[in-house]
Design an enzyme around this catalytic site. Structure first.
Site, short mmCIF file in Angstrom:
data_model
loop_
_atom_site.label_atom_id
_atom_site.label_comp_id
_atom_site.label_asym_id
_atom_site.label_seq_id
_atom_site.Cartn_x
_atom_site.Cartn_y
_atom_site.Cartn_z
N LEU A 125 -31.36 -34.33 -21.09
CA LEU A 125 -32.26 -33.35 -20.47
C LEU A 125 -32.08 -33.32 -18.95
O LEU A 125 -31.89 -32.26 -18.36
CB LEU A 125 -33.71 -33.71 -20.83
CG LEU A 125 -34.82 -32.83 -20.25
CD1 LEU A 125 -34.74 -31.41 -20.80
CD2 LEU A 125 -36.20 -33.42 -20.57
N GLU A 127 -31.02 -33.48 -15.03
CA GLU A 127 -29.88 -32.99 -14.25
C GLU A 127 -30.11 -33.35 -12.79
O GLU A 127 -31.25 -33.63 -12.40
CB GLU A 127 -29.79 -31.46 -14.35
CG GLU A 127 -29.53 -30.97 -15.75
CD GLU A 127 -29.41 -29.44 -15.82
OE1 GLU A 127 -29.49 -28.78 -14.76
OE2 GLU A 127 -29.22 -28.95 -16.94
N PRO A 128 -29.04 -33.31 -11.99
CA PRO A 128 -29.25 -33.50 -10.55
C PRO A 128 -30.23 -32.41 -10.08
O PRO A 128 -29.99 -31.23 -10.32
CB PRO A 128 -27.86 -33.27 -9.94
CG PRO A 128 -26.90 -33.44 -11.08
CD PRO A 128 -27.63 -33.06 -12.32
N GLY A 241 -43.73 -38.56 -27.73
CA GLY A 241 -43.49 -39.71 -28.62
C GLY A 241 -42.67 -40.78 -27.93
O GLY A 241 -42.94 -41.97 -28.07
N GLY A 334 -42.52 -69.90 -8.40
CA GLY A 334 -41.88 -70.28 -7.13
C GLY A 334 -40.40 -69.94 -7.14
O GLY A 334 -39.97 -69.01 -7.84
N GLU A 358 -38.49 -41.04 -18.72
CA GLU A 358 -39.39 -40.30 -19.64
C GLU A 358 -40.70 -39.93 -18.94
O GLU A 358 -41.77 -39.94 -19.55
CB GLU A 358 -39.57 -41.09 -20.94
CG GLU A 358 -38.21 -41.24 -21.62
CD GLU A 358 -38.25 -41.68 -23.05
OE1 GLU A 358 -39.27 -41.43 -23.72
OE2 GLU A 358 -37.24 -42.25 -23.50
N SER A 361 -44.73 -42.39 -13.31
CA SER A 361 -46.18 -42.63 -13.37
C SER A 361 -46.95 -41.44 -12.79
O SER A 361 -48.00 -41.04 -13.32
CB SER A 361 -46.56 -43.89 -12.59
OG SER A 361 -46.06 -45.03 -13.25
C1 LIG Z 1 -32.05 -45.98 -16.30
C2 LIG Z 1 -32.40 -44.54 -16.53
C3 LIG Z 1 -32.16 -43.97 -17.77
C4 LIG Z 1 -32.45 -42.63 -18.00
N1 LIG Z 1 -32.15 -42.07 -19.20
C5 LIG Z 1 -32.31 -40.74 -19.38
C6 LIG Z 1 -31.89 -40.12 -20.59
O1 LIG Z 1 -31.41 -40.78 -21.52
N2 LIG Z 1 -32.00 -38.78 -20.71
C7 LIG Z 1 -32.52 -37.99 -19.70
O2 LIG Z 1 -32.59 -36.79 -19.87
N3 LIG Z 1 -32.94 -38.56 -18.54
C8 LIG Z 1 -32.83 -39.91 -18.35
N4 LIG Z 1 -33.22 -40.49 -17.18
C9 LIG Z 1 -33.76 -39.64 -16.11
C10 LIG Z 1 -35.25 -39.82 -15.90
O3 LIG Z 1 -35.97 -39.28 -16.96
C11 LIG Z 1 -35.61 -39.24 -14.54
O4 LIG Z 1 -35.09 -40.13 -13.58
C12 LIG Z 1 -37.10 -39.07 -14.35
O5 LIG Z 1 -37.57 -38.02 -15.14
C13 LIG Z 1 -37.47 -38.80 -12.90
O6 LIG Z 1 -36.71 -37.76 -12.38
P1 LIG Z 1 -35.94 -37.92 -10.99
O7 LIG Z 1 -35.26 -39.23 -10.99
O8 LIG Z 1 -35.11 -36.70 -10.80
O9 LIG Z 1 -37.06 -37.99 -9.92
P2 LIG Z 1 -37.83 -36.75 -9.16
O10 LIG Z 1 -38.26 -35.79 -10.19
O11 LIG Z 1 -36.86 -36.26 -8.12
O12 LIG Z 1 -39.01 -37.49 -8.53
C14 LIG Z 1 -38.90 -38.29 -7.35
C15 LIG Z 1 -40.29 -38.82 -6.99
O13 LIG Z 1 -41.18 -37.72 -6.78
C16 LIG Z 1 -42.31 -37.82 -7.64
N5 LIG Z 1 -42.73 -36.50 -8.08
C17 LIG Z 1 -41.96 -35.54 -8.62
N6 LIG Z 1 -42.71 -34.45 -8.93
C18 LIG Z 1 -43.98 -34.75 -8.58
C19 LIG Z 1 -45.23 -34.04 -8.64
N7 LIG Z 1 -45.31 -32.80 -9.12
N8 LIG Z 1 -46.35 -34.67 -8.17
C20 LIG Z 1 -46.29 -35.94 -7.69
N9 LIG Z 1 -45.13 -36.65 -7.60
C21 LIG Z 1 -44.00 -36.07 -8.02
C22 LIG Z 1 -41.85 -38.65 -8.81
O14 LIG Z 1 -42.94 -39.31 -9.45
C23 LIG Z 1 -40.90 -39.64 -8.14
O15 LIG Z 1 -41.63 -40.70 -7.59
C24 LIG Z 1 -33.00 -41.84 -16.95
C25 LIG Z 1 -33.29 -42.43 -15.72
C26 LIG Z 1 -33.00 -43.75 -15.50
C27 LIG Z 1 -33.31 -44.35 -14.15
#
Ligand SMILES: Cc1cc2nc3c(=O)[nH]c(=O)nc-3n(C[C@H](O)[C@H](O)[C@H](O)COP(=O)(O)OP(=O)(O)OC[C@H]3O[C@@H](n4cnc5c(N)ncnc54)[C@H](O)[C@@H]3O)c2cc1C
Length: 375
Positions: A125, A127-128, A241, A334, A358, A361
């Site tokens: 799901l 993406e950058p 889920g 420690g 997923e 917080s």
């Molecule tokens: C080890 C690992 C495994 C993963 N595996 C998968 C996978 O299998 N499939 C997949 O699709 N994805 C996967 N992910 C991606 C993961 O789901 C995303 O990293 C996650 O959803 C957060 O997106 P982001 O990193 O782009 O952070 P951003 O969306 O860029 O968020 C950056 C910060 O801004 C905060 N923020 C963003 N929007 C808001 C808002 N509206 N209000 C307040 N705060 C906000 C966030 O809480 C976070 O602290 C994985 C990530 C990791 C680290």
């Protein structure tokens, strides 16, 4: 109110515990140091019938409850949280396929996940630039005759190096959440390739990679999982889920940290200060509260009642309390806590990401607040 876990659920928990203790825990430290993805162990775990636990018997699964699934992930994560996340993602993919795939798609992609024919399934799901805001994803699919031509990039995809099938979200119906569809991609599809492997602070025995789609061609009718534009709903349903799985993973890490702490203190043979006793009491209470939230969300899902907000509460609380517990356990032991003498430092590193994937917080709190405002 019944806090009893059924005998079937206990049996699944026992089987997961036995596997985790004999086939996973003794090797978890080495796997992490060598960044070894334990493919054969994962397949053996599936052969035990423990992957995709909630898939119904009609779809070829064990038809177990979400409560049983949560208990099994808790057991696995105590042994190795990298293994637990791989199983949790495969199980989430299996549940998506059991709910939304055609019988032909299930025969081809779901059954091998359940039986260990595939090492894993991937959920593609993010993406950058489209993590928390998944509805802004940009990977495009255009139709050319009977083919779907996919272009774009996915990032942070768990198990991508070993997955037998990828559930992929693409844009094929205009802007916004209604423009997203779900399709199935095979690792051997023309134009599909695995990109960069992430160098993570924890979960180093899991693989997390980017995926590239350069004119990737799929037979679109055979691979569609949703009707056109219906993909976002599938993603959100799956993540509700999935959050029970991540909460359970965090809980298992924290439970393991408490065990490490107990053992470390026993070996040190020192008596605890009053303040340290209070800290341990707080940690144990948070562990119990987290477990209650997770099992309540799981139970609601099993009862087919709304559980989205409860799963979000379980995830935010269980993952954040697990981080506090791991941090505190290291402090209480420690300098020893910072070494590889115990598994504590690994658990502390593994734990952080549970507050991120997923849904972070912050996102969980948005889900909870939205549900409160609707009530
Ligand atoms: C080890 C690992 C495994 C993963 N595996 C998968 C996978 O299998 N499939 C997949 O699709 N994805 C996967 N992910 C991606 C993961 O789901 C995303 O990293 C996650 O959803 C957060 O997106 P982001 O990193 O782009 O952070 P951003 O969306 O860029 O968020 C950056 C910060 O801004 C905060 N923020 C963003 N929007 C808001 C808002 N509206 N209000 C307040 N705060 C906000 C966030 O809480 C976070 O602290 C994985 C990530 C990791 C680290």
């Amino acid at each position: 109110m019944d806090f009893q876990i059924s005998s079937e659920e206990q049996d699944i928990q026992r089987r997961a515990r036995a596997f985790a203790r004999s086939a996973v825990a003794p090797y978890a430290g080495r796997w992490e140091q060598q960044e070894h993805f334990p493919a054969e162990t994962l397949q053996a775990y599936a052969r035990e019938g423990l992957v995709g636990l909630t898939v119904s018997k009609a779809c070829g699964g064990p038809g177990a409850t979400t409560v049983a699934y949560a208990l099994s992930i808790m057991e696995l994560a105590q042994a190795c949280s990298a293994t637990a996340v791989t199983v949790a993602v495969s199980s989430m993919v299996a549940e998506v396929l059991s709910r939304f795939a055609t019988p032909e798609q299930q025969a081809r992609y779901l059954l091998p996940i359940l039986s260990g024919g595939f090492v894993a399934g991937s959920f593609a799901l993010s993406e950058p630039g489209a993590g928390s805001d998944a509805a802004s994803l940009r990977t495009q699919m255009q139709i050319d005759g009977e083919c779907g031509i996919i272009n774009g990039e996915k990032t942070w995809i768990s198990s991508g190096t070993h997955a037998g099938v990828f559930v992929v979200w693409v844009r094929d119906n205009g802007e916004g959440s209604r423009g997203i569809s779900t399709v199935l991609v095979q690792p051997d599809d023309v134009g599909f390739s695995i990109g960069r492997k992430e160098d993570k602070m924890g979960l180093r025995a899991s693989s997390t990679v980017s995926l590239h789609f350069g004119d990737c061609s799929i037979p679109v009718e055979a691979r569609r999982l949703s009707e056109k534009g219906g993909g976002f709903r599938i993603a959100m349903t799956a993540l509700d889920g999935g959050r029970i799985g991540v909460s359970s993973q965090a809980w298992g890490i924290a439970k393991g940290a408490m065990e490490d702490l107990r053992e470390g203190l026993r070996q040190q043979g020192r008596s605890l200060l009053g303040e340290e006793r209070a800290q341990i009491a707080q940690m144990e209470s948070e562990l119990l509260a987290a477990r209650a939230l997770i099992l309540r969300a799981a139970w609601l899902k099993d009862q087919r009642k709304p559980f989205s907000a409860q799963a979000a509460m379980a995830k935010a609380f269980a993952t954040e309390s697990a981080n506090r517990i791991c941090q505190q356990a290291v402090t209480l032991l420690g300098e020893e806590g910072c070494t590889q003498l115990h598994s504590l430092e690994r658990r502390l590193r593994d734990c952080k990401v549970t507050t991120i994937y997923e849904g972070t917080s912050e996102v969980q709190r948005i889900v909870i607040a939205r549900s409160l405002m609707r009530a």
